[in-house]
Scaffold this motif. Sequence first.
Motif: not given
Length: 300
Positions: A46-47, A50, A53-54, A77-78, A81, A84-85, A112
Amino acid sequence: MRFTVKAISNVRSDSDASPSDRQADEVLREWRESAFYWQKHASTIRTMFAPVTQALIEDADIIEGDAVLDVAGGSGEPSLTIAETVGPTGSVTYTDAVAEMVIAAQGEAQRRGLANVAFQQCAADSLPFENNSFDAVVCRLGVMFFPDPLAGLRGMLRVTKREGVLSLAVWGKSELNPFSYLITDVLARHFGAATPPDANAPGAFRFAEHGSLARILSEAGAVDVSERVLKFQIAAPISSEHFWELRSETSGTLREKLATLSPVQADLIAQEAQEAVRQYFSNNQMSIPAQMIIVTGRKP
């Protein structure tokens, strides 16, 4: 949070299966066997990705309250994340063709505390959703493995709302990504150079040529199709030893090759691989330059 497993089985015999069917079955088998390891390393992965994903979130214009579909979501993922957005007024529907991946993603969502995610086992070319269901549809590093990319993209566009955005991330050329080629070079010294893959066969670098995926997305019916190169660092707080563990476990092809070796031989390759990437590690921090291609289109 909802979870539906749709049985995907092969009722045909091996003699009935076409070469493309057998190829698709092999890809699914590899991902099924890799699911445990992707779950094991999910936080690090995930890190690492990232920034990708962004980029998808930005290019697909995803905002709070949107309904988003993630196709071939792997270990989560994504999708998570994005959940959360979009926040509690929005929703994410995660899909993957491999049940083991779906279960891994659901477990991560529970860990999570994300309640705005639904889970469905299905392939991109057989999405069980109504037409015009989603504000945006994304796929991160999945379309390269579709048995029929055109059929998959048509299915994804079908469930996208009018004027909604479809955004895809794929690897750029292998020679521009040391994350890949440094390990490939080490393996070649021990196993010989791999046979060049069929350009149309499922594989990580299937759409590395500029314009190749954009053309298929246009053929599928998308408009305003564009692509851009995403240059970023694959970064995570891990050592070169941890990197090798992650790479050697999450790759089915690499696992199978290493399984044919003696412990001494496998240890030698591990040492060579860690030495090959050592320049990208400092104080247990990895930072490897990478290039991907982001392809985006809109449903007319």
